[in-house]
Design an enzyme around this catalytic site. Structure first.
Site, PDB file in Angstrom:
ATOM      1  N   HIS A  29     -26.454 -15.473   9.219  1.00 54.11           N
ATOM      2  CA  HIS A  29     -25.418 -16.253   8.549  1.00 54.11           C
ATOM      3  C   HIS A  29     -24.482 -16.942   9.538  1.00 54.11           C
ATOM      4  CE1 HIS A  29     -24.705 -17.174   4.470  1.00 54.11           C
ATOM      5  NE2 HIS A  29     -23.760 -16.317   4.173  1.00 54.11           N
ATOM      6  N   ASN A  87     -17.496 -17.186   2.257  1.00 52.18           N
ATOM      7  CA  ASN A  87     -17.301 -17.660   0.888  1.00 52.18           C
ATOM      8  C   ASN A  87     -16.037 -18.490   0.685  1.00 52.18           C
ATOM      9  OD1 ASN A  87     -19.601 -16.212   0.475  1.00 52.18           O
ATOM     10  ND2 ASN A  87     -18.750 -14.828  -1.064  1.00 52.18           N
ATOM     11  N   ASP A 132     -26.489 -22.107   8.294  1.00 53.25           N
ATOM     12  CA  ASP A 132     -27.805 -21.467   8.237  1.00 53.25           C
ATOM     13  C   ASP A 132     -28.591 -21.891   7.003  1.00 53.25           C
ATOM     14  OD1 ASP A 132     -25.575 -19.771   7.073  1.00 53.25           O
ATOM     15  OD2 ASP A 132     -27.305 -18.790   6.179  1.00 53.25           O
ATOM     16  N   ASN A 139     -23.002 -20.388  -0.181  1.00 57.25           N
ATOM     17  CA  ASN A 139     -21.627 -20.161  -0.621  1.00 57.25           C
ATOM     18  C   ASN A 139     -20.583 -20.855   0.249  1.00 57.25           C
ATOM     19  OD1 ASN A 139     -22.326 -18.642  -2.868  1.00 57.25           O
ATOM     20  ND2 ASN A 139     -22.278 -16.701  -1.752  1.00 57.25           N
TER      21      ASN A 139
END
Length: 208
Positions: free
Chosen positions: A40, A87, A112, A133
Site C-alpha cells: 500500500h 483512507n 499502488d 480508498n
C-alpha cells in the site's frame, strides 16, 4: 563550471527555496515504521525515490502531510506524503490545493495497483477511484476526478479468498524489491515528463 552553469544552479536553488509550487505531486501510503515496504506504500516509496534523486527530503510537516520541495524539468513542485493514513488522504491534498490555488490538472497522484504485476506502471490523465480508498478520499474532498495519476503495480492477491486489506498491508517479498525499485525510478521519469505536459510520451514509454 561556467558562469552560465552557476547562474542556472542559483536559479534552480531559488526556485526550490521559495515561491508558489506549480505542481503538487502526492504519493499515497500509511505513515510509520509498521507500514514501510508494504504494498500500500508504493506511492510513498516513489516520493522517497524522487526526493533522493533530487537531493531533497520530504520531512516538513504541513497540510497534514510530510512535504518537501523539488524542481522537476524546471518546474517547482511540492512533494507530499499524507500523514492521515490512506483512507483520509484527501484531507491533505485538498488543503494544499486550496492553499496554493492550484488547478486539478496540476496534481499528480502516485499509488499502488493490485491489478498490475510488481514493477509495472500505468499512467492515466483522470478517472474514477477504481476501488482505491486513497483516491476515493481525494475525489470526495477535492470534488473532482480530473487529475493525473501513476499506478504502481504491487501484484494481485495470491487467491481470490485472500483478504484484500491483509494483502495490501503485507510487505514485498525480497525478490520483488528490485522490481519495485525499478518501478519507482520509472515513475520518477514519468513525473519529469508529465510536468512538462508530455503525458502522452510517458504513457507510450511506460504504460504496461
Amino acid at each position: 563550471m561556467g558562469i552560465m552553469d552557476i547562474f542556472a544552479q542559483l536559479s534552480a536553488n531559488s526556485t526550490q527555496s521559495g515561491g508558489k509550487p506549480e505542481w503538487l505531486i502526492v504519493g499515497l501510503g500509511n505513515p510509520g515504521m509498521t507500514y514501510e515496504n508494504t504494498r500500500h506504500n508504493a506511492g510513498f516509496m516513489t516520493i522517497d525515490a524522487l526526493a533522493k534523486e533530487k537531493s531533497t527530503d520530504v520531512t516538513r510537516m504541513k497540510f497534514k502531510a510530510y512535504c518537501g520541495d523539488a524542481v522537476l524539468a524546471g518546474k517547482k513542485c511540492l512533494l507530499m506524503k499524507p500523514n492521515t493514513y490512506m483512507n483520509n488522504s484527501g484531507e491533505a491534498v485538498a488543503e494544499a490545493m486550496q492553499f496554493y490555488k492550484l488547478d486539478m490538472d496540476h496534481l499528480i497522484v502516485v499509488y499502488d495497483d493490485i491489478s498490475l504485476e510488481p514493477g509495472k506502471l500505468r499512467i492515466r490523465r483522470k478517472g474514477s477511484d477504481g476501488g482505491h480508498n486513497g483516491i476515493k478520499s481525494i475525489i470526495a474532498l477535492t470534488g473532482s476526478q480530473d487529475f493525473a495519476r501513476i499506478k504502481v503495480g504491487v501484484g494481485k492477491k495470491p487467491h481470490k479468498d485472500y483478504n484484500l486489506a491483509d494483502w495490501v498491508l503485507s510487505k514485498f517479498r525480497k525478490e520483488e524489491l528490485p522490481q519495485m525499485e525499478e518501478a519507482c525510478r520509472n515513475a520518477c521519469a514519468c513525473l519529469e515528463l508529465m510536468v512538462q505536459g508530455k503525458t502522452d510520451a510517458a504513457m507510450n514509454r511506460f504504460n504496461a
